[in-house]
Design a protein around this motif. Structure first.
Motif, PDB file in Angstrom:
ATOM      1  N   THR A  18     -12.898   6.358 -14.956  1.00 40.69           N
ATOM      2  CA  THR A  18     -12.524   7.634 -14.350  1.00 40.69           C
ATOM      3  C   THR A  18     -11.204   7.406 -13.642  1.00 40.69           C
ATOM      4  O   THR A  18     -10.995   6.341 -13.059  1.00 40.69           O
ATOM      5  N   LYS A  63      -7.402   9.214 -11.838  1.00 36.69           N
ATOM      6  CA  LYS A  63      -6.480  10.297 -11.528  1.00 36.69           C
ATOM      7  C   LYS A  63      -5.229  10.177 -12.392  1.00 36.69           C
ATOM      8  O   LYS A  63      -4.625  11.153 -12.777  1.00 36.69           O
ATOM      9  N   ASP A 105     -11.397  12.326 -17.094  1.00 31.17           N
ATOM     10  CA  ASP A 105     -10.831  13.136 -16.014  1.00 31.17           C
ATOM     11  C   ASP A 105     -12.001  13.814 -15.316  1.00 31.17           C
ATOM     12  O   ASP A 105     -12.712  14.616 -15.912  1.00 31.17           O
ATOM     13  N   THR A 106     -12.216  13.459 -14.057  1.00 29.18           N
ATOM     14  CA  THR A 106     -13.433  13.935 -13.379  1.00 29.18           C
ATOM     15  C   THR A 106     -13.215  15.238 -12.607  1.00 29.18           C
ATOM     16  O   THR A 106     -14.125  15.699 -11.915  1.00 29.18           O
ATOM     17  N   THR A 107     -12.026  15.820 -12.740  1.00 31.03           N
ATOM     18  CA  THR A 107     -11.753  17.026 -11.942  1.00 31.03           C
ATOM     19  C   THR A 107     -12.807  18.111 -12.159  1.00 31.03           C
ATOM     20  O   THR A 107     -13.205  18.788 -11.213  1.00 31.03           O
ATOM     21  N   ASP A 108     -13.254  18.272 -13.405  1.00 31.11           N
ATOM     22  CA  ASP A 108     -14.226  19.338 -13.665  1.00 31.11           C
ATOM     23  C   ASP A 108     -15.631  18.814 -13.973  1.00 31.11           C
ATOM     24  O   ASP A 108     -16.460  19.522 -14.523  1.00 31.11           O
ATOM     25  N   THR A 142      -8.314  13.214  -2.683  1.00 32.69           N
ATOM     26  CA  THR A 142      -9.565  13.935  -2.855  1.00 32.69           C
ATOM     27  C   THR A 142      -9.831  14.379  -4.289  1.00 32.69           C
ATOM     28  O   THR A 142     -10.972  14.651  -4.643  1.00 32.69           O
ATOM     29  N   ARG A 143      -8.801  14.437  -5.115  1.00 29.67           N
ATOM     30  CA  ARG A 143      -8.969  15.050  -6.438  1.00 29.67           C
ATOM     31  C   ARG A 143     -10.019  14.328  -7.289  1.00 29.67           C
ATOM     32  O   ARG A 143      -9.992  13.105  -7.400  1.00 29.67           O
ATOM     33  N   GLY A 144     -10.935  15.096  -7.833  1.00 27.57           N
ATOM     34  CA  GLY A 144     -11.915  14.530  -8.769  1.00 27.57           C
ATOM     35  C   GLY A 144     -13.018  13.704  -8.139  1.00 27.57           C
ATOM     36  O   GLY A 144     -13.802  13.077  -8.850  1.00 27.57           O
ATOM     37  N   THR A 145     -13.102  13.673  -6.803  1.00 33.62           N
ATOM     38  CA  THR A 145     -14.080  12.773  -6.191  1.00 33.62           C
ATOM     39  C   THR A 145     -15.525  13.202  -6.450  1.00 33.62           C
ATOM     40  O   THR A 145     -16.385  12.357  -6.707  1.00 33.62           O
ATOM     41  N   GLY A 193     -16.669  14.637  -9.014  1.00 38.82           N
ATOM     42  CA  GLY A 193     -16.955  14.238 -10.402  1.00 38.82           C
ATOM     43  C   GLY A 193     -17.242  12.748 -10.488  1.00 38.82           C
ATOM     44  O   GLY A 193     -18.113  12.303 -11.248  1.00 38.82           O
ATOM     45  N   LYS A 194     -16.528  11.967  -9.687  1.00 37.42           N
ATOM     46  CA  LYS A 194     -16.774  10.515  -9.696  1.00 37.42           C
ATOM     47  C   LYS A 194     -18.168  10.230  -9.146  1.00 37.42           C
ATOM     48  O   LYS A 194     -18.899   9.384  -9.671  1.00 37.42           O
TER      49      LYS A 194
END
Ligand code: GLN
Length: 587
Positions: free
Chosen positions: A333, A335, A367-370, A394-397, A399-400
């Motif tokens: 995963t 960014k 890409d874990t954003t969604d 913070t982005r995609g957290t 999802g992670k």
């Protein structure tokens, strides 16, 4: 004598009465250390670092002591503030220096830990010169690019020579000949060669041979002009390495030879290679190792018996690369998913583990954003093991965290690196300990259950780039845990760190009570550094970056563990060894 006059007296011989100015470290003996300078023409991205490290490896195998250094043109003092998306990953050395990813290539190929002595930027050089100017070290002189700034570069190179006691220092100049940024580095190498005397330095120019599709033939003009530009700087190359998509033909090499005064046999073809680990053999076949040794007149320092041993080990390794008949898919995963360079060390560590276990990895970037609990199974489809790597922001957290939950519940092999370790703690706190609002204050500054919080020691330090816990630290291992076993039942291991946040010690008890095992801790400090779970084929996280210390012939145990568990998952009928046995077999 006044302070000022004292300073004047101490520098007068170099500053006012003579045009010679070349600060030389105390005890330095000219001619003892040899230098190889590697520079690039035509374009950047030719693999100067790879070339330089492979050459250095060939000489190291022959019993010579080598020390590499990268000279970077940019004005940043270190690479800590650079965006990995633009510049590739930030590589952290044991002494905490944040540097260019090329230093990783040197460490891997030479199996040698480097330090800040092996990395210089224009930012460092100019800061040093300006500090000296304010300190009065150049009193009486106007401070100039030549000789003062070039003098500082030469000082750095000679300091490395002394500190490392190297037979040969390999100097890689970042950027391309013709860049304003690195022109003074090239000038400094020219001066150094002049001062050290004939036979002490070897200049290598990497260049690129074009092969436009419309013409269907190799064209050497751009290379010729690039080399001419280097010669205009007063540097006569001794070796020209021609990079190209396919082997460079004799005609193109002859043209370059005539044009550059470099004998034909020293204009070599260096086509693209499937793996950088094949390049030492390529250079050896071209006889480049002995060319350099003869040029530098160090035949008497080499040990051919050692070379036979070392080369044998290396060939065993490259032969294994050709016999990888299994394959697993590792999900990562991230960014910066569009740039592989941002994860160079992780990709390398996976490759080392894979070669040791006879298996290729294909990497699935996620890409874990969604991604959330409802679609995580789909996102991880076909994945045999997952890595949540280091990250900031913070982005995609969420999802992670969903990926960690999936891995924990579905017994999918998991390795969390730094940020990935923190994500695993948050997931466990939320879904096993029932702390629904668990989070990191990096992600949600005012959260009510800050299981991950800023390190107390870092709270006091202000300013970007200066407030991370950096570099190598020891980790105490808890006996009988998986971490303890895969690290050979040792009491402690050393790994490299780059983080600002950690597990808030007040949650440790709750987490442990519910079954999270902290198998690695900082000695004397309540900083949790490795976590694992029972009853799972492989679930491990570490606050460190173990990928930074994985080496081709010494794959990092956590990566071997992950790949071994992924193999078991992919080939359930084959009775493959579990992660613990696999790590032992690799040793
Ligand atoms: N952002 C996290 C921290 O600062 C993790 C850092 C990292 O992954 N390198 O602690």
């Amino acid at each position: 004598m006044s302070k000022e006059n004292e300073l004047l007296a101490s520098v007068s011989d170099v500053s006012t009465e003579s045009e010679f100015f070349s600060p030389i470290p105390k005890g330095y003996k000219k001619g003892k250390t040899r230098y190889v300078f590697v520079m690039g023409t035509v374009m950047s991205g030719l693999g100067k670092g790879i070339f330089s490290s492979c050459m250095a490896k060939l000489l190291q195998d022959k019993g010579l002591k080598v020390a590499p250094i990268k000279l970077e043109g940019y004005l940043n003092v270190d690479s800590g503030t650079l965006n990995p998306f633009r510049h590739g990953e930030v590589f952290v050395l044991d002494d905490g220096m944040e540097c260019d990813m090329d230093l990783g290539t040197y460490e891997r190929l030479l199996d040698q830990d480097l330090s800040k002595a092996n990395f210089a930027t224009s930012g460092q050089i100019f800061s040093a010169v300006l500090n000296k100017e304010r300190h009065g070290d150049y009193l009486g002189r106007d401070v100039q690019m030549i000789p003062h700034v070039t003098g500082e570069v030469k000082l750095k190179l000679r300091e490395l020579a002394m500190k490392s006691k190297a037979d040969v220092v390999f100097v890689e100049i970042g950027g391309t000949v013709g860049d304003l940024e690195n022109a003074y580095f090239i000038e400094a190498t020219r001066e150094l060669a002049y001062e050290e005397g004939p036979g002490s330095c070897c200049f290598v120019a990497l260049t690129y041979i074009l092969e436009p599709k419309t013409l269907g033939e190799q064209k050497s003009k751009a290379a010729q002009l690039g080399i001419k530009q280097l010669m205009q700087c007063g540097v006569q190359p001794d070796i020209i390495a021609c990079r190209a998509g396919s082997p460079v033909n004799e005609k193109a090499r002859q043209k370059i030879s005539i044009y550059s005064n470099v004998p034909f046999e020293r204009v070599i073809s260096l086509p693209d290679s499937a793996s950088i680990y094949m390049i030492p053999a390529m250079l050896r076949e071209n006889g480049l190792d002995f060319q350099v040794i003869r040029m530098l007149k160090i035949e008497d320092r080499i040990n051919l018996q050692k070379e036979r041993r070392e080369w044998g080990k290396w060939c065993d390794f490259t032969e294994k690369m050709e016999k990888m008949d299994r394959q697993v898919t590792i999900g990562i995963t991230g960014k910066y998913i569009t740039v592989r360079d941002s994860y160079a060390s992780i990709i390398n560590a996976l490759e080392h583990a894979g070669i040791a276990l006879g298996c290729k990895e294909s990497i699935k970037w996620i890409d874990t954003t969604d991604v959330d609990d409802s679609n995580v199974a789909e996102a991880l489809e076909g994945v045999d093991g997952i890595i949540v790597p280091g990250g900031f922001g913070t982005r995609g957290t969420e999802g992670k965290i969903a990926c960690v939950k999936y891995a924990r519940e579905n017994k999918m092999p998991y390795l969390g690196l730094c940020f990935g370790f923190q994500m695993a703690v948050i997931e466990f706190a939320r879904n096993v300990c029932g702390l629904k609002n668990a989070n990191s204050t990096e992600i949600k500054p005012k959260c009510s259950e800050p299981v991950i919080d800023i390190l107390p020691e870092q709270k006091e330090i202000e300013g970007l780039g200066g407030n991370m816990r950096l570099g190598g630290h020891d980790i105490d291992l808890k006996p009988q845990t998986l971490a303890w076993k895969i690290f050979g039942k040792k009491d402690s291991v050393r790994m490299r760190f780059r983080h600002r946040y950690e597990v808030d010690p007040k949650y440790i008890e709750t987490l442990e009570e519910k079954g999270l095992i902290f198998s690695g801790k900082a000695p004397n400090l309540p900083i949790m550094q490795i976590l694992e779970l029972k009853d799972h084929p492989f679930f491990m996280g570490t606050q460190a970056h173990p990928c930074l210390t994985s080496r081709p012939l010494r794959p990092q145990p956590m990566f071997v563990g992950l790949v071994a568990a992924a193999l078991q998952r992919h080939y359930p009928d084959e009775k493959l060894p579990d992660c613990e046995k696999a790590v032992q077999a690799v040793k």
